[in-house]
Design an enzyme around this catalytic site. Structure first.
Site, PDB file in Angstrom:
ATOM      1  N   ALA A  69     -53.294   1.174 107.117  1.00 29.41           N
ATOM      2  CA  ALA A  69     -53.563   1.981 108.308  1.00 29.41           C
ATOM      3  C   ALA A  69     -55.047   2.348 108.361  1.00 29.41           C
ATOM      4  CB  ALA A  69     -52.725   3.252 108.248  1.00 29.41           C
ATOM      5  N   GLY A 117     -49.546  -0.392 105.174  1.00 35.55           N
ATOM      6  CA  GLY A 117     -48.967  -0.970 106.389  1.00 35.55           C
ATOM      7  C   GLY A 117     -49.117  -2.487 106.435  1.00 35.55           C
ATOM      8  N   GLU A 120     -46.290  -3.660 104.540  1.00 40.71           N
ATOM      9  CA  GLU A 120     -45.025  -3.299 105.201  1.00 40.71           C
ATOM     10  C   GLU A 120     -44.701  -4.276 106.331  1.00 40.71           C
ATOM     11  OE1 GLU A 120     -46.404   0.876 105.401  1.00 40.71           O
ATOM     12  OE2 GLU A 120     -44.343   1.386 104.869  1.00 40.71           O
ATOM     13  N   GLU A 140     -49.877   4.284  99.180  1.00 45.81           N
ATOM     14  CA  GLU A 140     -49.909   5.539  99.955  1.00 45.81           C
ATOM     15  C   GLU A 140     -49.927   6.797  99.101  1.00 45.81           C
ATOM     16  OE1 GLU A 140     -48.092   2.911 100.599  1.00 45.81           O
ATOM     17  OE2 GLU A 140     -48.260   2.399 102.723  1.00 45.81           O
TER      18      GLU A 140
END
Ligand SMILES: NC(=O)c1ccc[n+]([C@@H]2O[C@H](COP(=O)([O-])OP(=O)(O)OC[C@H]3O[C@@H](n4cnc5c(N)ncnc54)[C@H](O)[C@@H]3O)[C@@H](O)[C@H]2O)c1
Length: 715
Positions: A69, A117, A120, A140
């Protein structure tokens, strides 16, 4: 072209394959910023609407796949409360679900870093092919968060609960071999063959040779664990993860909780649970601090890069004077990161010790399989031990690391200045002596500055680069470039005794000395400060630094700042010093030390230290925990504020990072300025005023009082 945006494109290849290529314009890496997330959604619209799409291939146009992100967007979103966080997360969750629900198979070609992300979205694909050099991971927790785009939902369904918990709670990057062994990816191939391999896998799925729908079902269904299995898995994992992370870092436990609460339900329900945990983490002070540190780290990295660009040349050859604890460490680090270095001492014994230390560190890497014996040989060959100045004529940077004595340093520095070329930069690793003082006898003070490493050099990230009054920009630039090349975090500061880090560390030690003088138990002070988050309490830290070193440095600081740091009583450290208890180095300090089975010094409390202190301190009494914390932290924070006001350091961000990287200031507190902002300056001033009778170190500056009155903050 099915879709063409600024962050990604979709084009049709042969055989009905749509290639979705991430390539964020004007950036060196791909990341999920709002633009990418929104274009990803439009790209999926285009794929869903197109005729004849039989499969989707995800690729990247950069060296990385997607690094995660865009953390610069977190601040605003997180401060908008739960809704702001949900708003930031929802769109991409929708995207990844849509990718996973396409009526055709999908394959991702992971060419480089796929983190957070970025990984992911890979987990949302049916198959993952990974380049040999790529790395994946869900880091994270390092920001006090948990994966928020399905990481805690899909990863345990793909690799199993134990591996997923381990990966997510540790937040470590995983190399290709680990990803393959743990079934996080389906194949690993040389990067050159990556796209072909991914296309051929996709073709097999399109042709029905591979049952991609069955795989999807696993990712979208509950995890088939019975109650006992689940209890075992989550109970033990939580205990382990909680013990590792400690109470100040709640997010690893939140990640496991998300898995625990979500394993019995399908994907969509589990994603809601994950989001709830994510929102709670995002609102903790820890996340705020760690996100702040991440952004500060980027800032200091940019400043360092811009200095590096100003250097007149690259650092190809270095030298270090003194092969002691620091010189040996500097030689090792330089050689390890590829810069050949001459290591000069006046004593063969010193050289032997320096080389022994480098050998030991390298052997450890070889034993752990992190270096080949050949590389170890190459690295050692880059260290050229010597007792003479031969060959010093073409050295780019010399680092002086001889004993901390002004006279010795003056003599060594003037000597080396005659042996090097006119443009060689000479840096001193002094811990406390002012750079302008050291520069006094030099012919070329413009080529001289401080390059202050921290012990142990190979572990501690910070290098303070200290510019004296006459230091040239080029000297700063070259030394910053060298520190960057050594893999360190250079921060440029102005000259004064102790520079930035030691200048604020000694007031902290002074706080400790006064507490013990007034009857506090040093072990209790250690315990309280360790619970507050410091990696070691002040007494233990002094033992590790060396009581003799500390006492000597304290004198230098007292001479430099007599009005605040001069002291009128015998401190606990002086008592230890006089009793020749120098700390870990001779096995006795505030604590006694013995080697454990692995040869590491292990501390043990001893009555001897208390007996020695007795005649010099007030009768032992209990102190409130808060009083201990305040009496320790007020002098440090006030001195740091002074450093900023005097321009010793340029910004709160650099100061906070220096203390985190140099002396392990607790990261979850975000740094001292971040801590001051959280306490609030008006409260801090009140706190400091309670201790006014303890002396000048406890007096906030005029500017701090002004900030308090105006309700201002540092960030
Ligand atoms: N030890 C630390 O934690 C630490 C941390 C940061 C900075 N420093 C600073 O680094 C410097 C070195 O500290 P150290 O702990 O490595 O000391 P040390 O005593 O371990 O090593 C000093 C070395 O310098 C050598 N030496 C003395 N005179 C010399 C000369 N004229 N030419 C070449 N070599 C000479 C000695 O033989 C010895 O090997 C000091 O200025 C110290 O303040 C130390």
């Amino acid at each position: 072209m099915l879709f063409s945006g600024k962050a990604l494109t979709v084009q049709m290849l042969d055989n009905g394959i749509a290639e979705l290529n991430f390539d964020l314009k004007d950036e060196s890496v791909n990341k999920f910023n709002r633009l990418t997330v929104s274009e990803f959604s439009e790209a999926l619209d285009a794929i869903e609407a197109a005729d004849g799409v039989k499969g989707v291939l995800l690729t990247s146009g950069k060296d990385v796949f997607i690094v995660g992100a865009d953390i610069t967007e977190f601040g605003d979103a997180f401060s908008a409360g739960a809704e702001g966080v949900a708003d930031l997360m929802n769109k991409n969750n929708e995207n990844i679900n849509r990718l996973e629900d396409l009526p055709v198979p999908s394959v991702v070609a992971i060419n480089g870093y796929a983190l957070g992300g970025g990984f992911e979205v890979c987990l949302g694909c049916d198959y993952r092919v990974m380049g040999e050099k790529a790395k994946v991971g869900l880091p994270e927790v390092k920001l006090g968060l948990i994966p928020g785009w399905g990481g805690t939902v899909r990863l345990p369904r793909i690799v199993g609960v134990d591996v997923a918990a381990e990966w997510i709670a540790a937040g470590k990057e995983q190399k290709a071999d680990s990803a393959l062994t743990n079934h996080a990816v389906d194949a690993v191939v040389p990067n050159d063959n990556l796209k072909d391999a991914a296309l051929s896998l996709l073709q097999r799925a399109i042709d029905g040779e591979l049952d991609y729908k069955a795989r999807r079902d696993i990712k979208k269904s509950p995890i088939p664990l019975n109650d006992t299995e689940a209890l075992m898995a989550f109970f033990t994992t939580k205990a382990f993860v909680g013990a590792q992370a400690g109470k100040h870092y709640p997010s690893p436990i939140a990640a496991v909780t998300s898995m625990e609460q979500g394993y019995k339900v399908g994907r969509d329900e589990a994603l809601k649970i994950e989001q709830q945990q994510f929102i709670e983490c995002a609102q903790t002070d820890t996340a705020k601090s760690l996100v702040g540190l991440f952004l500060n780290d980027q800032k200091i990295g940019k400043v360092a890069k811009s200095w590096e660009k100003k250097a007149d040349k690259k650092i190809e050859r270095a030298a270090v004077l003194g092969a002691g604890i620091m010189g040996g460490g500097i030689a090792y680090q330089s050689a390890y990161k590829g810069t050949p270095i001459k290591m000069k001492d006046i004593d063969q014994k010193g050289i032997d010790l320096g080389l022994k230390e480098a050998n030991k560190l390298l052997a450890k890497l070889v034993n752990r399989g992190r270096m080949t014996p050949e590389k170890m040989g190459e690295t050692l060959n880059r260290i050229d031990p010597t007792l003479s100045y031969e060959g010093f004529g073409d050295i780019d940077v010399v680092v002086e690391a001889v004993v901390e004595n002004k006279k010795v340093k003056h003599s060594v520095l003037t000597e080396v200045e005659d042996k090097v070329s006119e443009d060689t930069i000479i840096a001193s690793n002094t811990s406390t002596i002012s750079i302008d003082t050291l520069a006094e006898p030099l012919k070329r003070p413009e080529n001289f500055l401080g390059m202050h490493f921290f012990n142990p050099v190979h572990k501690m990230p910070l290098v303070e680069v200290i510019r004296g009054e006459k230091t040239s920009d080029n000297a700063v630039a070259r030394v910053v470039a060298y520190a960057n090349k050594m893999g360190k975090k250079p921060i440029v500061v102005r000259d004064c005794p102790g520079f930035l880090v030691n200048r604020v560390l000694f007031p902290y030690f002074a706080g400790f000395s006064m507490l013990v003088r007034d009857g506090a138990d040093f072990q209790e002070v250690d315990k309280v400060m360790e619970r507050w988050g410091w990696p070691m309490g002040p007494a233990y830290l002094m033992d590790v630094v060396g009581i003799d070193t500390g006492v000597h440095a304290e004198k230098v600081m007292a001479e430099g700042f007599p009005e605040r740091m001069g002291k009128s009583f015998k401190a606990a450290s002086d008592v230890m010093y006089e009793a020749e208890r120098y700390g870990q180095k001779n096995g006795k300090g505030f604590y006694n030390y013995e080697e454990d089975k692995k040869g590491r010094p292990k501390k043990a409390a001893t009555e001897e230290a208390y007996e020695l202190l007795k005649p010099h301190v007030a009768e032992r009494r209990e102190f409130e925990k808060d009083e201990i914390i305040e009496r320790m932290m007020v002098p440090m924070a006030t001195e740091l504020a002074r450093c900023l006001e005097e321009g010793i350091v340029d910004s709160p961000a650099e100061a906070d990072m220096a203390l985190v990287y140099g002396i392990g200031f607790p990261p979850f507190r975000g740094g001292i300025f971040a801590w001051l902002d959280k306490v609030g300056m008006d409260q801090f001033v009140k706190m400091a005023d309670k201790y006014a009778e303890l002396g000048e170190l406890y007096k906030p500056t005029e500017q701090m009082r002004k900030m308090a009155a105006e309700g201002k903050t540092y960030y």
